[in-house]
Scaffold this motif. Structure first.
Motif, PDB file in Angstrom:
ATOM      1  N   THR A   1       0.874  -1.595  13.363  1.00  0.00           N
ATOM      2  CA  THR A   1      -0.559  -1.483  13.078  1.00  0.00           C
ATOM      3  C   THR A   1      -0.937  -0.036  12.856  1.00  0.00           C
ATOM      4  OG1 THR A   1      -0.976  -1.358  15.424  1.00  0.00           O
ATOM      5  CG2 THR A   1      -1.199  -3.520  14.410  1.00  0.00           C
ATOM      6  N   ASP A   2      -2.092   0.172  12.377  1.00  0.00           N
ATOM      7  CA  ASP A   2      -2.722   1.458  12.019  1.00  0.00           C
ATOM      8  C   ASP A   2      -1.744   2.448  11.395  1.00  0.00           C
ATOM      9  OD1 ASP A   2      -1.381   2.517  14.167  1.00  0.00           O
ATOM     10  OD2 ASP A   2      -3.114   3.348  15.160  1.00  0.00           O
TER      11      ASP A   2
ATOM     12  N   CYS B   1      -7.709  -0.772  -3.501  1.00  0.00           N
ATOM     13  CA  CYS B   1      -6.879  -1.256  -2.399  1.00  0.00           C
ATOM     14  C   CYS B   1      -6.779  -0.212  -1.300  1.00  0.00           C
ATOM     15  CB  CYS B   1      -5.501  -1.656  -2.910  1.00  0.00           C
ATOM     16  SG  CYS B   1      -4.647  -0.355  -3.809  1.00  0.00           S
ATOM     17  N   GLY B   2      -7.781   0.653  -1.223  1.00  0.00           N
ATOM     18  CA  GLY B   2      -7.789   1.620  -0.141  1.00  0.00           C
ATOM     19  C   GLY B   2      -7.464   3.029  -0.606  1.00  0.00           C
ATOM     20  N   LEU B   3      -7.120   3.860   0.352  1.00  0.00           N
ATOM     21  CA  LEU B   3      -7.053   5.308   0.164  1.00  0.00           C
ATOM     22  C   LEU B   3      -6.402   5.757  -1.144  1.00  0.00           C
ATOM     23  CD1 LEU B   3      -7.775   7.943   1.584  1.00  0.00           C
ATOM     24  CD2 LEU B   3      -5.492   7.926   2.600  1.00  0.00           C
TER      25      LEU B   3
ATOM     26  N   GLN C   1      -1.939   6.994   5.185  1.00  0.00           N
ATOM     27  CA  GLN C   1      -2.496   6.783   6.518  1.00  0.00           C
ATOM     28  C   GLN C   1      -1.361   6.396   7.447  1.00  0.00           C
ATOM     29  OE1 GLN C   1      -6.434   4.965   4.424  1.00  0.00           O
ATOM     30  NE2 GLN C   1      -5.356   3.674   5.842  1.00  0.00           N
TER      31      GLN C   1
ATOM     32  N   GLN D   1       0.851  -1.185   0.000  1.00  0.00           N
ATOM     33  CA  GLN D   1       0.000   0.000   0.000  1.00  0.00           C
ATOM     34  C   GLN D   1       0.889   1.238   0.000  1.00  0.00           C
ATOM     35  OE1 GLN D   1      -2.533  -1.303   3.257  1.00  0.00           O
ATOM     36  NE2 GLN D   1      -4.294  -0.903   1.980  1.00  0.00           N
TER      37      GLN D   1
ATOM     38  N   PRO E   1      -2.126  10.709  -0.767  1.00  0.00           N
ATOM     39  CA  PRO E   1      -2.751  10.515   0.540  1.00  0.00           C
ATOM     40  C   PRO E   1      -2.225   9.270   1.237  1.00  0.00           C
ATOM     41  CG  PRO E   1      -4.294  10.070  -1.245  1.00  0.00           C
ATOM     42  CD  PRO E   1      -3.083  10.673  -1.872  1.00  0.00           C
TER      43      PRO E   1
ATOM     44  N   VAL F   1      -0.084   3.078   7.509  1.00  0.00           N
ATOM     45  CA  VAL F   1       0.117   2.662   6.133  1.00  0.00           C
ATOM     46  C   VAL F   1       0.704   3.824   5.357  1.00  0.00           C
ATOM     47  CG1 VAL F   1      -0.977   1.713   4.075  1.00  0.00           C
ATOM     48  CG2 VAL F   1      -1.931   1.181   6.322  1.00  0.00           C
TER      49      VAL F   1
ATOM     50  N   ASN G   1      -0.961  -7.521   2.343  1.00  0.00           N
ATOM     51  CA  ASN G   1      -1.936  -6.622   2.959  1.00  0.00           C
ATOM     52  C   ASN G   1      -3.329  -6.846   2.386  1.00  0.00           C
ATOM     53  OD1 ASN G   1      -1.676  -4.610   0.525  1.00  0.00           O
ATOM     54  ND2 ASN G   1       0.401  -4.991   1.254  1.00  0.00           N
ATOM     55  N   VAL G   2      -3.704  -6.125   1.324  1.00  0.00           N
ATOM     56  CA  VAL G   2      -5.043  -6.283   0.755  1.00  0.00           C
ATOM     57  C   VAL G   2      -4.920  -6.773  -0.685  1.00  0.00           C
ATOM     58  CG1 VAL G   2      -5.986  -4.488   2.247  1.00  0.00           C
ATOM     59  CG2 VAL G   2      -5.169  -3.890  -0.034  1.00  0.00           C
ATOM     60  N   VAL G   3      -6.068  -6.896  -1.356  1.00  0.00           N
ATOM     61  CA  VAL G   3      -6.040  -7.361  -2.743  1.00  0.00           C
ATOM     62  C   VAL G   3      -5.614  -6.216  -3.660  1.00  0.00           C
ATOM     63  CG1 VAL G   3      -7.407  -8.360  -4.614  1.00  0.00           C
ATOM     64  CG2 VAL G   3      -7.901  -8.986  -2.245  1.00  0.00           C
TER      65      VAL G   3
ATOM     66  N   PRO H   1      -3.765 -11.808  -0.924  1.00  0.00           N
ATOM     67  CA  PRO H   1      -3.003 -12.316   0.217  1.00  0.00           C
ATOM     68  C   PRO H   1      -3.225 -13.816   0.398  1.00  0.00           C
ATOM     69  CG  PRO H   1      -4.201 -10.334   0.823  1.00  0.00           C
ATOM     70  CD  PRO H   1      -4.642 -10.698  -0.555  1.00  0.00           C
ATOM     71  N   GLY H   2      -2.168 -14.525   0.681  1.00  0.00           N
ATOM     72  CA  GLY H   2      -2.296 -15.956   0.923  1.00  0.00           C
ATOM     73  C   GLY H   2      -2.260 -16.805  -0.328  1.00  0.00           C
TER      74      GLY H   2
END
Lengths: 364, 651
Positions: free
Chosen positions: A329-330, A216-218, A317, A140, A315, A332, A174-176, A192-193
């Protein structure tokens, strides 16, 4: 009936409107700029195969489509209400016709199905010959490439030898994501996986753009990538350069700044191009044309701006909270260095950013 | 069998827990009504409100994308805008609008006096409304949904603490959709039981209007499609909130499972949205062509075939996920297969118009627009079935073009046409035809300007769900055209809304049967009395209303029957016994206005039960035991009181 039609035809242009529009849009976009992220310009075997399958079917579909759309309006107009036809013959159906328009589309689809299925299986084949193996990891929001045998790690810009199949092993922690370089191959989701596989190959040396195609997010829109295809000789040179460590040891003021002071080393590595870490490997940053998920052109000004306040450009996070190389954690992405953290971590001055940027860009 | 009301006239000695609401007219009656027609209008009005909200989100998206590197929205706002646009248009506009038509029309079309379960019908509406409010309330309560309307894991399922998707948006989204699913399932069950059990004598299945047929298929699809998505979203919610690892690859789970579950719902969902539209078109074309639908049986069976095949194609949303060539082949072929019944329908519609006497009313224009634009969407769908080419098209603007041609150019055009067509039945007034035609051409122009260039920009490599794009890729001009189109489109929607309001107030009175229509709803007087039919009609043929007016001569040409009808064997049930224009709204629940017809009485409990479920939803978000207890008490009270309350209160 035809003689009644001709004087009152004013609605027909409405029918033609989408077609005209389509033509003009095609023309306009064909003229506009150089697009090297375009499925209409296949530049590798996979993309050619897909395009050769797509084009004839798309043309056939367009013909059928125009036929049905025109028929809809022509039929409606031809049988429009006029004195004398208020009580038309009541047709309840026609078995022969209905069998006909069930069977004919079925046959057309059967014809389409044959090359479709054969292409599916062709594209699934493992590549043969002298294959280059690269492990691609979706992050990300950037791409990490590990040249397996060559032990080289780089980011966002994939350098490949033209004319040689490249077998990508695609991973995500992390994510797809979805790896997509339209001119070389169809897209492949990165999940993932699961270790996914995609074979790409460029016919000719050149620059091919792509980007992440799965939300995949922001900053999904800023997760772009480039494939730079070069000649076999240039590729060997490039690999040799990448394998070399920096001639200057990593110490002194720079090590102080990027280590203890701003903790860049929590995510990045500067002196070992074989290491895959949480953030992009920056050992040979200066060999790349872009950075920040291939959204920023690599130059001194951009790099300084990025170092100071990355989230204002893409942008993010992120916050400055990591200890060690494990992803926290929290958190990115790349944090901003314009503010003190609650724990009192320091602000980066412009001079400090300039020092780091110059060091990253100089021959080392 | 004939109607719910005959069966349940109980002389109730049981006192209700709350005093039974009495009003069947006026503002407050809308909160307690169990009249399927009023509920239909509630669904419709609410869905149109959500259409406007979803449309505003679409305009924000298009404004942001008008130029490269747009700065109207931030990335975070943009991600919310497209998530809410999709969620709104699918769950809060498309489905409820179909349910609105179904609610209003199905009982009328099959000669019933109401649906089988009138109170459950109203419960479905309250859950829909509360679910919509719940999802939208997230904007003010700590972050709106931002994981996409499809909510792929692990993006949506990562624990909140991981910060992958900030805010509680994904929680609101998951709980909200589960809640809306409860409402959808209640209305689906209601449609199934109503259509199977409440048909008038002689209304055999193969005499049913095609719209009712399509609602039956849709109801079955809804019933079986909601469970997989409910399971999937429950798992997402547990992963986010309670530390489960259903989709956590690190713990050995497979995030891809979610995609299978979601699309196992998501693809039938596409047919849940489009089949009612096809039903509307199949009603409107024959009326304005003055011919019966061409090949009734084939149109019905192709609808059923689409319903069945719709379960075998879900993985075509996943052609780039690495399913392996065997699965790709299977799902590619099954997807091609579904084009066949779809094509059959289009040809049968053209066959219906062929040889007719076509009146270009606004309703007819919208349905012809449906055929043309849906064809474009259908054929770009065939290109997706060609798996290798789909790996280039999926997740690009080409796909956006494809499904907007199906759902906007198709579904919404049919729905708007349907509103023009049935507005007189609902209000006793005609919508303005001239304004309607302006609306149609503006909408055709705006729609095609907005969505046609997306085919091209998608093939030129522009992916979906991107809040910005760089210039120099040839995408600038088409994106600008699309944005202009979106504004033209919003003018069309505005014209339509103005038409609705003006016609509702001052429209030309329509009479009972302004279109010379074919189906039973047009035999009822305007406004339709609460009990629909004073005498339950006896149905002798398909297109019953038509055959009461017309017969065919030896060559198959229409011949108008003398008034009073030759088919006097079938009761002419258009007029109440006490004469035309009987008071539409009877005072006091269950009053039949002297006809002895006992209609179900209004009830508070659907609304109260809905509110209890809403409390549960908020309890899930805030992990609040207090709210949970409140919800449990309200739900238990409502269910208990509901059980004690007789369906029909003696007047």
């Amino acid at each position: 009936m035809t003689d009644r039609e001709s004087p009152r035809r004013r609605r027909v242009p409405g029918v033609a409107r989408p077609a005209l529009l389509a033509a003009s849009v095609l023309l306009l976009s064909a003229c506009a700029g150089e697009n090297n992220q375009n499925t209409f310009n296949p530049a590798g075997p996979s993309a050619h195969k897909i395009n050769n399958l797509f084009l004839p079917i798309a043309i056939a579909a367009t013909v059928v489509c125009v036929g049905v759309v025109v028929a809809t309006f022509v039929v409606a107009w031809r049988f429009r209400h006029h004195p004398g036809n208020e009580n038309p013959r009541q047709l309840h159906g026609s078995t022969a016709l209905e069998i006909g328009w069930t069977v004919v589309p079925a046959l057309i689809l059967a014809i389409i199905a044959v090359p479709t299925v054969s292409t599916i299986w062709t594209l699934a084949k493992e590549p043969t010959g002298d294959v280059l193996n690269v492990t691609v990891t979706g992050k990300q929001w950037w791409w990490q490439y590990e040249y397996d045998r060559e032990k080289v790690v780089t980011a966002n810009e994939l350098v490949i030898p033209a004319g040689r199949p490249v077998r990508l092993e695609l991973k995500s922690d992390n994510v797809v994501h979805s790896f997509w370089v339209p001119e070389l191959a169809g897209k492949q989701d990165v999940i993932p996986g699961r270790n996914q596989k995609l074979v790409i190959e460029a016919d000719e040396p050149g620059l091919y753009k792509g980007q992440c195609a799965e939300y995949c997010g922001l900053a999904h829109a800023d997760m772009r990538l480039r494939v730079r295809a070069v000649s076999e000789a240039d590729f060997r040179t490039w690999i040799r350069d990448q394998q070399q460590g920096p001639s200057q040891p990593y110490k002194g003021e720079i090590a102080e700044l990027t280590g203890k002071r701003f903790e860049c080393v929590n995510c990045h590595v500067f002196d070992d191009s074989s290491k895959a870490v949480y953030g992009p490997n920056l050992t040979h940053l200066r060999s790349r044309e872009t950075f920040a998920g291939a959204t920023e052109e690599l130059n001194r000004e951009n790099l300084i701006g990025w170092l100071l306040d990355a989230p204002s450009r893409v942008p993010m996070q992120a916050k400055r909270c990591r200890v060690g190389l494990a992803p926290d954690t929290d958190c990115v992405g790349m944090p901003s260095f314009t503010q003190h953290t609650p724990e009192g971590k320091p602000v980066m001055t412009r001079a400090e950013a300039e020092t780091i940027a110059d060091w990253l860009l100089e021959e080392r | 069998m004939t109607s719910v009301s005959d069966a349940v006239v109980l002389p109730s000695a049981e006192p209700s827990l709350l005093r039974r609401p009495r009003a069947t007219t006026g503002f407050w009656s809308w909160f307690t009504t169990v009249d399927h027609k009023k509920i239909g209008i509630l669904y419709g009005a609410t869905a149109l409100l959500f259409l406007c909200l979803g449309g505003i989100e679409a305009l924000l998206i298009r404004t942001q994308l008008a130029q490269p590197d747009g700065t109207v929205l931030t990335a975070a706002q943009y991600n919310i805008a497209f998530t809410m646009h999709g969620t709104t248009m699918v769950f809060l506009m498309g489905m409820p609008l179909a349910v609105a038509f179904g609610n209003y029309l199905v009982p009328l079309q099959i000669g019933a006096r109401d649906v089988a379960f009138p109170r459950i019908n109203m419960l479905g509406y309250w859950i829909f409304l509360f679910g919509g409010i719940f999802i939208y309330s997230s904007i003010f309560l700590g972050g709106a949904p931002n994981g996409g309307w499809f909510g792929y894991t692990p993006l949506t399922s990562s624990p909140i603490s991981a910060g992958v998707l900030p805010g509680r948006g994904a929680d609101f989204w998951a709980v909200g959709i589960v809640m809306l699913g409860i409402g959808s399932v209640t209305s689906a069950l209601n449609f199934i039981v109503t259509i199977l059990n409440c048909r008038a004598p002689g209304m055999t299945l193969m005499r049913m209007p095609i719209f009712t047929w399509m609602m039956l298929v849709t109801a079955f699809l809804t019933l079986f499609a909601m469970p997989p998505v409910t399971a999937a979203l429950t798992m997402v919610f547990f992963d986010r909130n309670f530390g489960t690892t259903f989709f956590d690859a690190v713990k050995g789970a497979d995030p891809l499972l979610y995609q299978h579950l979601f699309w196992l719902f998501g693809h039938p969902e596409v047919y849940i949205l489009i089949l009612p539209g096809m039903g509307i078109v199949s009603e409107v074309l024959p009326v304005f062509s003055r011919k019966p639908i061409f090949g009734y049986q084939v149109v019905v069976f192709s609808g059923i075939a689409i319903g069945f095949l719709g379960w075998g194609v879900w993985a075509h949303h996943m052609f780039a996920t690495g399913l392996g060539p065997a699965a790709l082949t299977a799902f590619g072929l099954s997807t091609m297969l579904i084009a066949i019944p779809t094509g059959v329908k289009i040809f049968n519609w053209l066959g219906t118009v062929w040889g007719g006497s076509v009146r270009f009313s606004a309703a007819m224009l919208f349905c012809l627009g449906f055929i043309a634009q849906f064809t474009i969407g259908g054929l770009s769908g065939v290109l997706h079935a060609v798996v290798p080419s789909d790996t280039q098209q999926t997740d690009t603007y080409f796909v956006i073009a494809h499904f907007h041609y199906v759902l906007f150019g198709g579904l919404l055009f049919a729905m708007v046409g349907g509103i023009f067509y049935w507005f007189p039945k609902m209000t006793g007034r005609l919508m303005d035809e001239k304004l309607g035609k302006w609306t149609f051409w503006t909408m055709v122009l705006g729609f095609n300007l907005t969505f046609f260039p997306m085919h091209i920009v998608g093939l030129e490599g522009m992916p979906r769900r991107t809040y910005r794009y760089g210039s120099g890729l040839g995408w600038d001009v088409p994106n600008m055209i699309e944005t202009v189109g979106a504004y033209v489109l919003s003018i069309a929607v505005l014209l339509f809304v103005v038409n609705l309001i003006v016609s509702f107030r001052r429209g030309q009175p329509s009479g009972d049967d302004p279109w010379d229509a074919r189906t039973l709803e047009w035999t009822t007087p305007n406004p339709v009395p609460e009990y629909n039919f004073a005498e339950v009609p006896v149905v002798a043929s398909r297109d019953e209303a038509w055959h009461r007016k017309y017969t065919e001569d030896a060559e198959g040409h229409l011949v108008r029957l003398p008034r009073g009808g030759a088919d006097s064997g079938t009761a002419v049930a258009t007029e109440p016994v006490s004469g035309k224009g009987a008071p539409p709204a009877e005072q006091g629940g269950g009053g039949g206005g002297g006809h002895g017809i006992h209609m179900p009485s209004p009830s508070y409990y659907p609304m109260i039960l809905g509110a209890g479920i809403l409390a549960f939803a908020y309890a899930a978000i805030y992990h609040s035991l207090l709210l949970c207890t409140v919800g449990a008490i309200v739900v238990l009270f409502a269910v208990y009181a509901w059980m004690l309350e007789p369906g029909t209160e003696p007047a």
